[in-house]
Design a protein around this motif. Sequence first.
Motif, PDB file in Angstrom:
ATOM      1  N   ASP A 188     -11.347   9.570  17.968  1.00  0.00           N
ATOM      2  CA  ASP A 188     -10.808   8.752  16.888  1.00  0.00           C
ATOM      3  C   ASP A 188      -9.508   9.032  16.242  1.00  0.00           C
ATOM      4  O   ASP A 188      -8.992   9.314  15.155  1.00  0.00           O
ATOM      5  CB  ASP A 188     -11.697   9.128  15.643  1.00  0.00           C
ATOM      6  N   GLU A 189      -8.382   8.893  17.199  1.00  0.00           N
ATOM      7  CA  GLU A 189      -7.109   9.380  16.884  1.00  0.00           C
ATOM      8  C   GLU A 189      -6.575  10.825  16.523  1.00  0.00           C
ATOM      9  O   GLU A 189      -5.636  10.943  15.897  1.00  0.00           O
ATOM     10  CB  GLU A 189      -6.488   8.305  16.141  1.00  0.00           C
ATOM     11  N   HIS A 190      -7.740  11.558  16.737  1.00  0.00           N
ATOM     12  CA  HIS A 190      -7.380  13.076  16.507  1.00  0.00           C
ATOM     13  C   HIS A 190      -7.558  13.928  17.754  1.00  0.00           C
ATOM     14  O   HIS A 190      -8.530  13.592  18.727  1.00  0.00           O
ATOM     15  CB  HIS A 190      -8.319  13.359  15.444  1.00  0.00           C
ATOM     16  N   VAL A 191      -6.519  14.677  17.952  1.00  0.00           N
ATOM     17  CA  VAL A 191      -6.826  15.730  18.751  1.00  0.00           C
ATOM     18  C   VAL A 191      -7.495  16.904  18.362  1.00  0.00           C
ATOM     19  O   VAL A 191      -7.253  17.495  17.146  1.00  0.00           O
ATOM     20  CB  VAL A 191      -5.285  16.310  19.143  1.00  0.00           C
ATOM     21  N   GLU A 192      -8.540  17.306  18.709  1.00  0.00           N
ATOM     22  CA  GLU A 192      -9.581  18.479  18.511  1.00  0.00           C
ATOM     23  C   GLU A 192      -9.445  19.526  19.289  1.00  0.00           C
ATOM     24  O   GLU A 192      -9.318  19.371  20.490  1.00  0.00           O
ATOM     25  CB  GLU A 192     -10.981  17.748  18.461  1.00  0.00           C
ATOM     26  N   LEU A 241      -3.145  34.350  18.307  1.00  0.00           N
ATOM     27  CA  LEU A 241      -2.256  34.867  19.363  1.00  0.00           C
ATOM     28  C   LEU A 241      -0.850  35.050  18.677  1.00  0.00           C
ATOM     29  O   LEU A 241      -0.402  34.101  17.867  1.00  0.00           O
ATOM     30  CB  LEU A 241      -2.025  33.886  20.540  1.00  0.00           C
ATOM     31  N   LYS A 242      -0.077  35.857  19.072  1.00  0.00           N
ATOM     32  CA  LYS A 242       1.165  35.956  18.782  1.00  0.00           C
ATOM     33  C   LYS A 242       2.246  35.130  19.177  1.00  0.00           C
ATOM     34  O   LYS A 242       1.918  34.602  20.348  1.00  0.00           O
ATOM     35  CB  LYS A 242       1.777  37.641  19.035  1.00  0.00           C
ATOM     36  N   GLU A 296       3.818  31.971  23.197  1.00  0.00           N
ATOM     37  CA  GLU A 296       4.152  30.494  23.500  1.00  0.00           C
ATOM     38  C   GLU A 296       4.845  30.477  24.973  1.00  0.00           C
ATOM     39  O   GLU A 296       4.575  29.606  25.819  1.00  0.00           O
ATOM     40  CB  GLU A 296       5.315  30.020  22.514  1.00  0.00           C
ATOM     41  N   ALA A 297       5.482  31.477  25.408  1.00  0.00           N
ATOM     42  CA  ALA A 297       6.203  31.493  26.858  1.00  0.00           C
ATOM     43  C   ALA A 297       5.234  31.236  27.677  1.00  0.00           C
ATOM     44  O   ALA A 297       5.540  30.593  28.880  1.00  0.00           O
ATOM     45  CB  ALA A 297       7.193  32.334  26.907  1.00  0.00           C
ATOM     46  N   CYS A 298       3.942  31.560  27.638  1.00  0.00           N
ATOM     47  CA  CYS A 298       3.143  31.689  28.846  1.00  0.00           C
ATOM     48  C   CYS A 298       2.536  30.043  29.102  1.00  0.00           C
ATOM     49  O   CYS A 298       1.912  29.998  30.214  1.00  0.00           O
ATOM     50  CB  CYS A 298       1.853  32.418  28.369  1.00  0.00           C
ATOM     51  N   PHE A 299       2.849  29.243  28.284  1.00  0.00           N
ATOM     52  CA  PHE A 299       2.319  27.810  28.550  1.00  0.00           C
ATOM     53  C   PHE A 299       3.251  27.213  29.675  1.00  0.00           C
ATOM     54  O   PHE A 299       2.833  25.958  29.878  1.00  0.00           O
ATOM     55  CB  PHE A 299       2.166  27.094  27.281  1.00  0.00           C
ATOM     56  N   TYR A 308       0.180  19.695  20.063  1.00  0.00           N
ATOM     57  CA  TYR A 308      -0.956  19.914  19.139  1.00  0.00           C
ATOM     58  C   TYR A 308      -1.945  20.879  19.792  1.00  0.00           C
ATOM     59  O   TYR A 308      -2.571  21.828  19.398  1.00  0.00           O
ATOM     60  CB  TYR A 308      -1.568  18.854  18.557  1.00  0.00           C
ATOM     61  N   ARG A 309      -2.329  20.595  21.011  1.00  0.00           N
ATOM     62  CA  ARG A 309      -3.158  21.344  21.673  1.00  0.00           C
ATOM     63  C   ARG A 309      -2.815  22.835  22.058  1.00  0.00           C
ATOM     64  O   ARG A 309      -3.320  23.785  21.557  1.00  0.00           O
ATOM     65  CB  ARG A 309      -3.575  20.962  23.073  1.00  0.00           C
ATOM     66  N   LYS A 310      -1.492  22.954  22.266  1.00  0.00           N
ATOM     67  CA  LYS A 310      -1.074  24.404  22.544  1.00  0.00           C
ATOM     68  C   LYS A 310      -0.932  25.142  21.208  1.00  0.00           C
ATOM     69  O   LYS A 310      -1.543  26.323  21.280  1.00  0.00           O
ATOM     70  CB  LYS A 310       0.554  24.067  23.068  1.00  0.00           C
ATOM     71  N   PHE A 311      -0.580  24.512  20.293  1.00  0.00           N
ATOM     72  CA  PHE A 311      -0.242  25.546  18.956  1.00  0.00           C
ATOM     73  C   PHE A 311      -1.432  25.681  18.282  1.00  0.00           C
ATOM     74  O   PHE A 311      -1.665  26.612  17.574  1.00  0.00           O
ATOM     75  CB  PHE A 311       0.817  25.021  18.236  1.00  0.00           C
ATOM     76  N   THR A 312      -2.476  24.656  18.407  1.00  0.00           N
ATOM     77  CA  THR A 312      -3.774  24.643  17.643  1.00  0.00           C
ATOM     78  C   THR A 312      -4.562  25.987  18.435  1.00  0.00           C
ATOM     79  O   THR A 312      -5.362  26.657  17.656  1.00  0.00           O
ATOM     80  CB  THR A 312      -4.716  23.459  17.745  1.00  0.00           C
TER      81      THR A 312
END
Length: 93
Positions: A16-20, A67-68, A72-75, A56-60
């Motif tokens: 429904d137009e949302h990333v969960e 996580l610290k 972020e760099a690991c992605f 959105y997926r990564k930072f959620t």
Amino acid sequence: PVLQKHGLLLLQPITDEHVESVIIDVSDKDLKCVISSKKLPNIQDTQKLGSAITYYRKFTLLSLLNLKAQAEACFSGTKEQIENDLQIVESNT
């Protein structure tokens, strides 16, 4: 593998137009879960929309797992680098 080791399952559907982002404790017979949902912006360019979904997926996920920021760099690495980085962050918490 890191989440599985702790009896957790991660799902990140678009509904429904949302990333969960849903983290389910599969080791618990009641299947307790934590859910985060973010409405997608109205973007017509599919490449930009794909970037927004990934963002959105990564930072959620980082937020839900507490996580610290250094994680972020690991992605941007390979599967092996990501697993290694998550294990390092996990051992530091």
